[in-house]
Structures are given as C-alpha cells and as structure tokens.
Design a protein around this motif. Structure first.
Motif, PDB file in Angstrom:
ATOM      1  N   TYR A   1       0.871  -1.177   0.000  1.00  0.00           N
ATOM      2  CA  TYR A   1       0.000   0.000   0.000  1.00  0.00           C
ATOM      3  C   TYR A   1       0.908   1.226   0.000  1.00  0.00           C
ATOM      4  O   TYR A   1       0.986   1.974   0.975  1.00  0.00           O
ATOM      5  CB  TYR A   1      -0.920  -0.021   1.221  1.00  0.00           C
ATOM      6  CG  TYR A   1      -2.179   0.790   1.058  1.00  0.00           C
ATOM      7  CD1 TYR A   1      -3.222   0.332   0.267  1.00  0.00           C
ATOM      8  CD2 TYR A   1      -2.324   2.016   1.693  1.00  0.00           C
ATOM      9  CE1 TYR A   1      -4.386   1.062   0.113  1.00  0.00           C
ATOM     10  CE2 TYR A   1      -3.482   2.753   1.553  1.00  0.00           C
ATOM     11  CZ  TYR A   1      -4.508   2.268   0.765  1.00  0.00           C
ATOM     12  OH  TYR A   1      -5.667   3.006   0.622  1.00  0.00           O
TER      13      TYR A   1
ATOM     14  N   TYR B   1      -2.874  -4.041   4.322  1.00  0.00           N
ATOM     15  CA  TYR B   1      -3.228  -4.608   3.013  1.00  0.00           C
ATOM     16  C   TYR B   1      -2.123  -5.508   2.462  1.00  0.00           C
ATOM     17  O   TYR B   1      -2.116  -5.821   1.272  1.00  0.00           O
ATOM     18  CB  TYR B   1      -3.522  -3.481   2.014  1.00  0.00           C
ATOM     19  CG  TYR B   1      -4.582  -2.543   2.513  1.00  0.00           C
ATOM     20  CD1 TYR B   1      -5.930  -2.865   2.407  1.00  0.00           C
ATOM     21  CD2 TYR B   1      -4.236  -1.341   3.121  1.00  0.00           C
ATOM     22  CE1 TYR B   1      -6.916  -2.010   2.874  1.00  0.00           C
ATOM     23  CE2 TYR B   1      -5.215  -0.481   3.600  1.00  0.00           C
ATOM     24  CZ  TYR B   1      -6.545  -0.825   3.481  1.00  0.00           C
ATOM     25  OH  TYR B   1      -7.518   0.020   3.954  1.00  0.00           O
TER      26      TYR B   1
ATOM     27  N   ASP C   1      -7.471  -0.759  -9.396  1.00  0.00           N
ATOM     28  CA  ASP C   1      -8.390  -0.106  -8.456  1.00  0.00           C
ATOM     29  C   ASP C   1      -7.648   0.772  -7.464  1.00  0.00           C
ATOM     30  O   ASP C   1      -8.091   1.867  -7.145  1.00  0.00           O
ATOM     31  CB  ASP C   1      -9.215  -1.151  -7.693  1.00  0.00           C
ATOM     32  CG  ASP C   1     -10.233  -1.876  -8.570  1.00  0.00           C
ATOM     33  OD1 ASP C   1     -10.484  -1.437  -9.718  1.00  0.00           O
ATOM     34  OD2 ASP C   1     -10.764  -2.903  -8.097  1.00  0.00           O
ATOM     35  N   ARG C   2      -6.523   0.321  -6.964  1.00  0.00           N
ATOM     36  CA  ARG C   2      -5.770   1.068  -5.950  1.00  0.00           C
ATOM     37  C   ARG C   2      -4.987   2.239  -6.548  1.00  0.00           C
ATOM     38  O   ARG C   2      -4.990   3.327  -6.017  1.00  0.00           O
ATOM     39  CB  ARG C   2      -4.815   0.112  -5.218  1.00  0.00           C
ATOM     40  CG  ARG C   2      -3.680   0.771  -4.431  1.00  0.00           C
ATOM     41  CD  ARG C   2      -4.135   1.484  -3.172  1.00  0.00           C
ATOM     42  NE  ARG C   2      -2.979   1.955  -2.423  1.00  0.00           N
ATOM     43  CZ  ARG C   2      -2.769   3.230  -2.113  1.00  0.00           C
ATOM     44  NH1 ARG C   2      -3.625   4.147  -2.434  1.00  0.00           N
ATOM     45  NH2 ARG C   2      -1.689   3.572  -1.442  1.00  0.00           N
ATOM     46  N   TYR C   3      -4.299   2.008  -7.673  1.00  0.00           N
ATOM     47  CA  TYR C   3      -3.341   3.002  -8.166  1.00  0.00           C
ATOM     48  C   TYR C   3      -3.814   3.796  -9.378  1.00  0.00           C
ATOM     49  O   TYR C   3      -3.180   4.787  -9.743  1.00  0.00           O
ATOM     50  CB  TYR C   3      -1.989   2.333  -8.457  1.00  0.00           C
ATOM     51  CG  TYR C   3      -1.383   1.754  -7.203  1.00  0.00           C
ATOM     52  CD1 TYR C   3      -0.792   2.578  -6.246  1.00  0.00           C
ATOM     53  CD2 TYR C   3      -1.431   0.393  -6.948  1.00  0.00           C
ATOM     54  CE1 TYR C   3      -0.260   2.060  -5.075  1.00  0.00           C
ATOM     55  CE2 TYR C   3      -0.898  -0.145  -5.782  1.00  0.00           C
ATOM     56  CZ  TYR C   3      -0.322   0.701  -4.847  1.00  0.00           C
ATOM     57  OH  TYR C   3       0.190   0.187  -3.697  1.00  0.00           O
TER      58      TYR C   3
END
Length: 160
Positions: free
Chosen positions: A78, A128, A145-147
């Motif tokens: 993360y 995470y 989705d995260r980055y």
C-alpha cells in the motif's frame, strides 16, 4: 546518464534522503510532500538483459536499472507513491497522499513488474499486505483499483 540529467536528477531528488532501516536502505522525505507532487525522479543508468530484484520493468521485454534514490525505494503493498513514466525513460514517484517530513517513501513493485521476483516475503506491515510480490499479471484488477493512472504505461494496454 548525461551530466545534465545527473545535475537535474540531483536537484529534483534533493528533498529526500537515503537512510539505513531494519529492511536495508530506504528513502525518506526531508520535507512534506502533498498528494500529486513528484517525490523522486528515477533516471535509467543502463538496460539489463533480464529482470533482477533491483531492475525496473519499462516494457514487456525491457528492464533497466535506475539511479539512486529511485533504486532504493522500498516496496509496500500500500505504497505512498505511485509511478508515472517520465521523459528520461524511467519513472517518477508521485505522492498518492500527503507524506510527512521524515516518513519513508514506498511504492508497490507490482505496478511496474508484469511478473515480479523481488519480494518473496513482504516486510511492509501494511494492513493490506499481500505477503509477497507476484506481479501485475496476477493482481491486475486490485492494482488498477488502488493506483489508477499510477502504474507503468506498458501495463495500461493489453498484452499482445
């Protein structure tokens, strides 16, 4: 790397420092960075014939070694920075959130590596944490989705 690139990189990277940590060397902020600000500019120093635990994947068949401090930024599942391709053929590491002075700079290795060999046992301690790095190939949706836009350009297209 040309002399001009070396001077530019030194100036652009003057707001971070390399320090020893329990995980080895790491990069730390010398000032506060705000979300969206470039934290480190990574400039390639050489192409390598195959991936290593220190190389950066720039395309499906292209791996390079980047200069310091980029090469010693530690992995986190993360990360507080994401990557953007830059004009030098390397990566800029951009703050995904505000980063305090003294905070370690981290990035998620799977945002550049299609298949990763770098981290067999993750030490990031993030809530995470995924345990180890496998590569974008195995976690594409989670990483998108995260980055969002902060992944390697070559990974934004489908493999031929």
């Amino acid at each position: 790397m040309s002399t001009i690139e070396s001077i530019l990189a030194a100036k652009l990277n003057s707001h971070v420092t390399i320090q020893e940590t329990a995980k080895g060397r790491g990069v730390f902020a010398r000032k506060k960075f705000v979300k969206g600000e470039t934290v480190v500019v990574g400039i390639p120093i050489e192409e390598v014939s195959q991936r290593t635990i220190y190389s950066f994947q720039m395309d499906f068949n292209l791996h390079v070694n980047l200069d310091e401090p980029a090469v010693v930024i530690n992995h986190s599942c993360y990360g507080n920075t994401g990557v953007k391709n830059n004009q030098f053929g390397g990566y800029d590491f951009v703050a995904l959130c505000d980063i305090k002075a003294g905070e370690e700079i981290t990035w998620d290795y799977e945002t550049t590596e299609y298949e990763s060999i770098a981290v067999l046992e993750c030490l990031c301690k993030s809530p995470y944490c995924r345990g180890k790095t496998l590569g974008f190939k195995f976690r594409e949706q989670i990483l998108r989705d995260r980055y969002g836009e902060y992944i390697a350009d070559y990974l934004k297209t489908k493999r031929k």
